[in-house]
Design an enzyme around this catalytic site. Structure first.
Site, PDB file in Angstrom:
ATOM      1  N   CYS A 103     -59.532 -26.283   8.684  1.00 31.59           N
ATOM      2  CA  CYS A 103     -60.490 -26.577   7.616  1.00 31.59           C
ATOM      3  C   CYS A 103     -61.305 -25.348   7.225  1.00 31.59           C
ATOM      4  CB  CYS A 103     -61.412 -27.711   8.044  1.00 31.59           C
ATOM      5  SG  CYS A 103     -60.500 -29.081   8.764  1.00 31.59           S
ATOM      6  N   HIS A 152     -63.341 -33.199   0.769  1.00 35.32           N
ATOM      7  CA  HIS A 152     -62.893 -32.188   1.740  1.00 35.32           C
ATOM      8  C   HIS A 152     -61.384 -31.974   1.633  1.00 35.32           C
ATOM      9  CE1 HIS A 152     -62.406 -29.786   5.218  1.00 35.32           C
ATOM     10  NE2 HIS A 152     -62.358 -30.719   6.137  1.00 35.32           N
TER      11      HIS A 152
END
Lengths: 141, 389
Positions: free
Chosen positions: B85, B334
């Protein structure tokens, strides 16, 4: 499918998974769980293996709702619903992540005494992968 | 050699079944080009770094070259960056280092993720593969479980209440209402969020992010040439990055992320500023507890007191240190690889004072920070920016 541990690679860790034997660094004395090629503390690579007691305590834990665990555990979750996972602080100092089994999630607390048991982890390609889980240790406070 | 951001662009974050990987990237790139005030010939871009985990979208290898080709940059030196991420933030760091080295004048840092075209099972697979696969994931837990265990330990050691943790989601959803590019533009109330279905105790579905498509692009250049392209260059004051043990059981402390602490310390040192100087921040709230830990890791408060910032409303839009004015990962969305660059887009707009919806504009903010974490803290990258003079 990536993120997969092949049978020969899994088999190379059976000493740890079946017998709870782990290496202690000859240089700095740190117990490495799981085993490493370079010591987690000092980076050197000479170890003496020792058998652990399998006793520990809950450092932190969670109850994973149905369908929330990795796909390898789908079959288990269909039968058990939720799945309890903990970071266990072993008596010897190192921490491991493992499932708690045969326990009431409501009774688990940070600090609860645990002992290791030998259990089925998951099935892959028709071969059962075994390893350790932990149960509440009724004999200790 | 100082580095300036001269243009940023991002797609809306959300579910876009009809937008391919290429279409998403094209859209973000075009917006970034348009954002360069005085114009930029794309051929001036000498190097490109593209952050992505490559979950969906249909392309695994050579993704950076493919995406460059898509926007008319075939031939440029391009790199795929993968740090889970934190891929976007690390892509940006690479571009900054390339400019600083003097090796190139103009560089592109981008991030992208196409997640919604995968069957649910395959998304679940991807979401668990950035922790330690062999011992952590295959013991039975993926990220919701990992962050739930971090949350439980924070509650145990510091007395942090669940309502403060979930308060992060309430705050970030409130901000996203005003962000036209956010995925979840609706407010949530604390009671409902606390009663939502459990994901991994103590975290409910409202403590977690969704599944998101999106892309974001930032264009950087040598600061001494920035005025050729824009009168509003945003300067990169500091960059910091670090790694840690992937499996959380290998870490001594489970109430913060050491990699983020190291990254922050480096970035503050380079920038010559401290936590008290930060006036706006975009932090990595992949789960609500992650934002609480970020407050402490970034030095916005003392260790163990992250929950108080939510309890006292200090990080709301009108608070002394607004955090995640965009809505954060939680509500803005996200899309894994795009997240780190999306944070930079938001901070650049905040520091230029040209946030699209004025209600989200943090007034007079001159120094801003981005905090981007990979996995459960296996990687972390922090950048500090300064508004145009």
């Amino acid at each position: 499918m990536s993120s997969y541990v092949s049978l020969p690679i899994f088999a190379s860790t059976l000493r740890e998974r079946y017998r709870l034997e782990e290496p202690r660094c000859r240089s700095c004395g740190t117990l490495n769980v799981p085993a490493r090629m370079a010591c987690i503390e000092c980076g050197r690579g000479d170890f003496d293996w020792e058998k652990l007691t399998g006793r520990g305590r809950v450092f932190t834990y969670t109850v994973i709702a149905r369908g929330g665990a990795p796909t390898e555990f789908d079959e288990q979750q269909i039968m058990s619903g939720s799945l309890v996972v903990a970071i266990v602080e072993l008596e010897e100092g190192a921490k491991v992540v493992a499932q708690l089994t045969d326990c009431d999630p409501e009774e688990v607390r940070v600090g609860s005494p645990l002992k290791a048991v030998f259990r089925k982890l998951y099935d892959q390609e028709g071969v059962v992968r075994y390893g350790y889980k932990f149960v509440m240790d009724e004999e200790r406070e | 050699m100082e580095v300036a951001v001269i243009g940023v662009g991002q797609t809306s974050f959300g579910t876009f079944p009809k937008k391919s990987l290429k279409a998403l990237f094209f859209e973000a790139f075009q917006e970034a080009l348009r954002d360069v005030e005085k114009g930029l010939d794309p051929k001036e871009i000498e190097e490109a770094w593209i952050g992505t985990l490559s979950t969906g979208g249909g392309q695994l290898g050579n993704q950076a070259a493919l995406l460059c080709e898509t926007v008319g940059l075939a031939g440029v030196s391009a790199h795929h960056v993968e740090n889970a991420c934190a891929s976007g933030g690390f892509a940006f760091r690479n571009a900054v280092m390339a400019i600083r080295s003097g090796r190139c004048r103009v560089a592109m840092a981008a991030g992208i993720e196409k997640m919604t075209d995968l069957p649910r099972e395959r998304n679940r697979l991807w979401l668990g593969v950035s922790g330690d696969v062999e011992w952590e994931r295959l013991a039975g837990t993926n990220f919701p479980g990992i962050y739930a265990m971090l949350a439980r330990r924070h509650m145990y050691e510091h007395g942090t209440l669940k309502e403060w943790i979930t308060g992060v989601a309430v705050k970030n959803h409130a901000n996203a209402v005003h962000n036209p590019k956010a995925q979840f533009r609706f407010p949530i109330d604390l009671e409902r969020a606390m009663r939502a279905p459990m994901l991994a105790d103590p975290l409910t579905v409202f403590d977690a992010c969704g599944i998101t498509d999106g892309a974001a692009v930032a264009i950087v250049c040598r600061a001494d040439e920035a005025r050729r392209y824009t009168d509003r260059p945003v300067m990169v004051m500091g960059s910091g990055a670090a790694t840690d043990y992937l499996a959380i059981h290998d870490r001594k402390d489970l109430t913060g992320l050491l990699a983020a602490r190291k990254a922050a310390a480096q970035a503050y040192k380079e920038a010559g500023v401290g936590p008290k100087d930060i006036q706006v921040a975009e932090v990595h709230d992949c789960f609500t507890i992650a934002e609480i830990m970020a407050y402490e890791d970034l030095g916005f408060c003392e260790d163990g007191q992250g929950g108080f910032l939510i309890r006292d409303g200090l990080t709301k839009l009108d608070g002394p240190i607004p955090v995640n004015p965009s809505g954060g990962l939680k509500a803005k969305g996200h899309p894994i690889g795009a997240t780190g660059i999306g944070q930079i887009c938001e901070i650049v707009h905040q520091l230029r004072g040209d946030v699209q919806e004025p209600i989200r504009q943090v007034k007079g903010a001159r120094i801003g920070l981005t905090h981007n974490v990979g996995g459960s803290g296996g990687t972390a990258v922090v950048h500090i920016f300064r508004s145009p003079e």
